[in-house]
Motif scaffolding. Structure first.
Motif, mmCIF file in Angstrom:
data_model
loop_
_atom_site.group_PDB
_atom_site.id
_atom_site.type_symbol
_atom_site.label_atom_id
_atom_site.label_comp_id
_atom_site.label_asym_id
_atom_site.label_seq_id
_atom_site.Cartn_x
_atom_site.Cartn_y
_atom_site.Cartn_z
ATOM 1 N N ARG A 1 81.020 21.498 38.860
ATOM 2 C CA ARG A 1 79.713 22.085 39.128
ATOM 3 C C ARG A 1 79.834 23.271 40.076
ATOM 4 N N MET A 2 80.697 23.133 41.081
ATOM 5 C CA MET A 2 80.878 24.217 42.047
ATOM 6 C C MET A 2 81.518 25.443 41.399
ATOM 7 N N TRP B 1 80.957 26.617 38.302
ATOM 8 C CA TRP B 1 79.936 27.453 37.665
ATOM 9 C C TRP B 1 78.903 27.940 38.672
ATOM 10 N N GLN B 2 78.655 27.159 39.722
ATOM 11 C CA GLN B 2 77.725 27.618 40.753
ATOM 12 C C GLN B 2 78.249 28.874 41.442
ATOM 13 N N VAL C 1 76.285 32.326 41.357
ATOM 14 C CA VAL C 1 75.837 32.985 42.591
ATOM 15 C C VAL C 1 76.383 34.407 42.667
ATOM 16 N N ASN D 1 78.152 23.279 50.747
ATOM 17 C CA ASN D 1 78.366 23.774 49.393
ATOM 18 C C ASN D 1 79.095 25.109 49.463
ATOM 19 N N LEU E 1 78.414 28.463 47.318
ATOM 20 C CA LEU E 1 77.498 29.534 47.716
ATOM 21 C C LEU E 1 78.186 30.489 48.679
#
Length: 201
Positions: free
Chosen positions: A41-42, A44-45, A49, A105, A108
């Motif tokens: 998930r991180m 693609w995040q 971003v 997270n 970001l």
């Protein structure tokens, strides 16, 4: 509807600046200790971003910087200092503390910005959008921006395979190497910003 020269030029420029192969050890270091699902998930995040930041500056970057009275060298120096702080954490092992790895997270900050969407990439996109001629030029510019972010996502997504191979000891080694690489990148970015200030004085 696609100018291959414009597309190739910007894609290669962003590939060199954003450095997908070089981001792999940093991604591994910052996401180690998390469940595989969260790491995916991180990945693609971070790419999303970075794309969002790049897109905003591509559309209205000059206006934003002018309104805030921020020069390009100032943006580069600030980004370099932030990266240097993160690099020091990686080198000293502070990022391995539970409060650092579990609750923050990193997709970001620092992955999405300023590692991927850093000053160099932002300035390159602002100039490319400004100099693109007509609809074909603009489509080519945005296609290149989208393509490099797909590449970044794929590199981070499949770097998780490396974690399973190198185990915990390898992750510690990669973390130290990533910290060293990141500190050198941060110092170089600060030097570039200071050099622009001196040359412009």
């Amino acid at each position: 509807m696609l100018d291959l020269a414009v597309f190739g030029s910007l894609f290669l420029t962003l590939f060199v600046i954003m450095d997908p192969p070089g981001i792999t050890p940093i991604f591994l270091a910052l996401t180690s200790g998390r469940p595989a699902k969260m790491q995916r998930r991180m990945a693609w995040q971070a790419a999303a971003v970075a794309f969002g930041v790049i897109a905003v500056f591509g559309v209205c970057g000059r206006q934003i910087l002018a309104y805030l009275h921020i020069s390009t060298p100032a943006l580069m120096i600030a980004g370099g200092l932030l990266l240097l702080l993160i690099a020091l954490d990686l080198l000293t092992g502070k990022s391995e503390a539970p409060t650092q790895t579990k609750d923050v997270n990193v997709a970001l900050v620092p992955l999405g910005m300023p590692l991927l969407a850093g000053p160099g990439a932002i300035v390159s996109v602002i100039l490319a959008v400004q100099h693109a001629d007509g609809v074909t030029g603009q489509v080519s510019v945005w296609a290149a921006i989208a393509a490099i972010h797909v590449v970044l996502w794929l590199v981070m997504r499949f770097s998780l395979v490396i974690i399973r191979v190198i185990k915990d000891g390898g992750v510690v080694l990669v973390t130290r190497l990533a910290g060293m690489m990141l500190s050198a990148l941060a110092v170089q970015q600060i030097i570039n910003g200071v050099t622009q200030v001196v040359n412009g004085a």
